[in-house]
Design a protein around this motif. Structure first.
Motif, PDB file in Angstrom:
ATOM      1  N   GLY A   1     -86.058  -5.021 -70.441  1.00 22.70           N
ATOM      2  CA  GLY A   1     -85.518  -3.810 -71.057  1.00 22.70           C
ATOM      3  C   GLY A   1     -86.119  -2.548 -70.478  1.00 22.70           C
ATOM      4  N   ILE A   2     -87.453  -2.568 -70.267  1.00 27.78           N
ATOM      5  CA  ILE A   2     -88.118  -1.401 -69.680  1.00 27.78           C
ATOM      6  C   ILE A   2     -87.605  -1.151 -68.267  1.00 27.78           C
ATOM      7  CG2 ILE A   2     -90.342  -0.509 -68.874  1.00 27.78           C
ATOM      8  CD1 ILE A   2     -91.643  -1.962 -71.231  1.00 27.78           C
TER       9      ILE A   2
ATOM     10  N   LEU B   1     -84.106   0.293 -68.325  1.00 29.48           N
ATOM     11  CA  LEU B   1     -84.136   1.699 -68.727  1.00 29.48           C
ATOM     12  C   LEU B   1     -84.581   2.597 -67.574  1.00 29.48           C
ATOM     13  CD1 LEU B   1     -83.857   3.802 -70.985  1.00 29.48           C
ATOM     14  CD2 LEU B   1     -86.242   3.328 -71.611  1.00 29.48           C
TER      15      LEU B   1
ATOM     16  N   ILE C   1     -81.774   2.693 -64.914  1.00 37.31           N
ATOM     17  CA  ILE C   1     -80.645   3.546 -65.325  1.00 37.31           C
ATOM     18  C   ILE C   1     -81.003   5.016 -65.145  1.00 37.31           C
ATOM     19  CG2 ILE C   1     -79.285   4.302 -67.320  1.00 37.31           C
ATOM     20  CD1 ILE C   1     -79.301   1.431 -68.304  1.00 37.31           C
ATOM     21  N   THR C   2     -82.234   5.379 -65.518  1.00 35.37           N
ATOM     22  CA  THR C   2     -82.676   6.763 -65.329  1.00 35.37           C
ATOM     23  C   THR C   2     -82.656   7.159 -63.854  1.00 35.37           C
ATOM     24  OG1 THR C   2     -84.114   6.556 -67.272  1.00 35.37           O
ATOM     25  CG2 THR C   2     -84.533   8.394 -65.779  1.00 35.37           C
TER      26      THR C   2
END
Length: 370
Positions: free
Chosen positions: A29-30, A33, A36-37
């Motif tokens: 998940g990290i 994230l 995506i950033t």
């Protein structure tokens, strides 16, 4: 022994451990994230491609007291385009303006000479054609593609295809984050940046291979035992090489941090930023991906195999019967996998009472005396 060295020894022996594999969804998940950033930054802001990639003119002035912001205003006024200005160590200024041809560069050179109140002959001009930039970009992509293919082939032969896929995913993860950081920060992308990217891929691959080698060694004859699952052994491999990976990364990051923060920031040598930022971000991302992405992904892929699935069922069934959970210190190497036969005689602690040769017969039941 230092505290870190003592911790590394205890992790290697399996006396203590952290469940990296059990928390893999958190790490995934990290990473998603962060990725995506980075992609959003790349899509919104884009990369600040250097003059080597998109062509243009480079003007170098003599030693001057004109500041960098003021020189940027002069260059924008003369060309109508944004300019990248860098102050060189001897007080000279390097002005880069993209999309210029020979006629435009001569006009800009004259205007800059007026603004700097100097003779036009003291300002040198170099032109980089757009075709040259296209060639550089194509060569960079070709080099990256060849590197990826060779990595996958090597890992598939040396280890297995699942580890090759996991390593490839980790490398793409590192490249995406590094490129995204460049877009967000706005640093110029130059051939030095490409060299930095290829360099950090090698560091990332090194950390990943170290963990994979440990995992390969510890999973020999995996299905012949019923004490540990594949994921538990993979977790031990990460813990066993954790301090080594941290030490390698920190030692590599220190000189790169000197280039980036001292050379590029404090001393103002902006040309160092091209390669140092990619190295700094890539080394950190590579250390993260080898621990939190590559090995957990291998465990996920291996746990889908029928043999490994059956092993997990046997291990869990045996624990349900005995009510025992594996302790960190029990996570031995591959040589300790074989279980003792169930009909084996119990182990004896201490010396056995063997009858001596002189005392034979003393233990026999007494009969009639002659």
């Amino acid at each position: 022994m230092s505290k870190l060295g003592n911790l590394g020894a205890r992790l290697h022996r399996g006396e203590i451990s952290y469940d990296f594999i059990g928390h893999r969804k958190l790490w995934y998940g990290i990473s998603i994230l962060i990725t995506i950033t980075a992609v959003l930054g790349l899509a919104v802001r884009g990369l600040n491609m250097g003059i080597d990639f998109q062509g243009g003119a480079v003007f170098t002035t003599k030693s001057t007291s004109v500041s960098v912001p003021q020189a940027e205003e002069y260059a924008k006024s003369a060309s109508g385009h944004d300019a990248v200005v860098q102050k060189l160590g001897d007080g000279k200024l390097r002005i880069q303006i993209a999309g210029m041809d020979i006629k435009q560069s001569n006009e800009i050179k004259s205007e800059l000479a007026k603004d700097f109140k100097t003779d036009p002959e003291t300002i040198t001009a170099e032109l980089v054609g757009p075709s040259w930039g296209d060639q550089i970009a194509n060569k960079a992509w070709q080099g990256l593609a060849i590197f990826m293919v060779l990595v996958v082939i090597y890992l598939a032969i040396a280890f297995e295809w699942r580890m090759a896929i996991a390593a490839l995913v980790a490398l793409i993860h590192d490249i995406t984050i590094t490129v995204g950081i460049y877009a967000l920060v706005g640093f110029e992308v130059t051939p030095g940046t490409v060299i930095g990217l290829l360099t950090i891929l090698g560091y990332s691959l090194y950390d990943t291979v170290v963990v994979f080698d440990s995992l390969k060694e510890q999973t020999k004859d995996l299905t012949k035992q019923t004490r540990f699952t594949y994921s538990e052994i993979a977790n031990r491999s990460i813990n066993g090489t954790l301090v080594r990976s941290i030490n390698t990364t920190v030692v590599a990051l220190l000189p790169v941090a000197g280039l980036l923060f001292i050379g590029g920031g404090f001393l103002g040598a902006g040309t160092l930023n091209d390669i140092s930022l990619s190295l700094f971000v890539g080394l950190a991302a590579g250390a993260y991906s080898s621990i939190f992405i590559a090995t957990p992904l291998v465990a996920d892929l291996k746990e889908r195999e029928p043999q490994v699935k059956a092993l997990r069922k046997r291990v869990l069934a045996k624990r349900a019967q005995t009510g025992n959970e594996p302790q960190p210190a029990e996570a031995h190497g591959a040589d300790d996998y074989d279980d003792e036969p169930e009909d084996a005689a119990p182990a004896v602690v201490g010396p056995r009472n063997q009858p001596s040769s002189r005392g034979r017969g003393r233990g026999r039941p007494s009969g009639k005396r002659r």
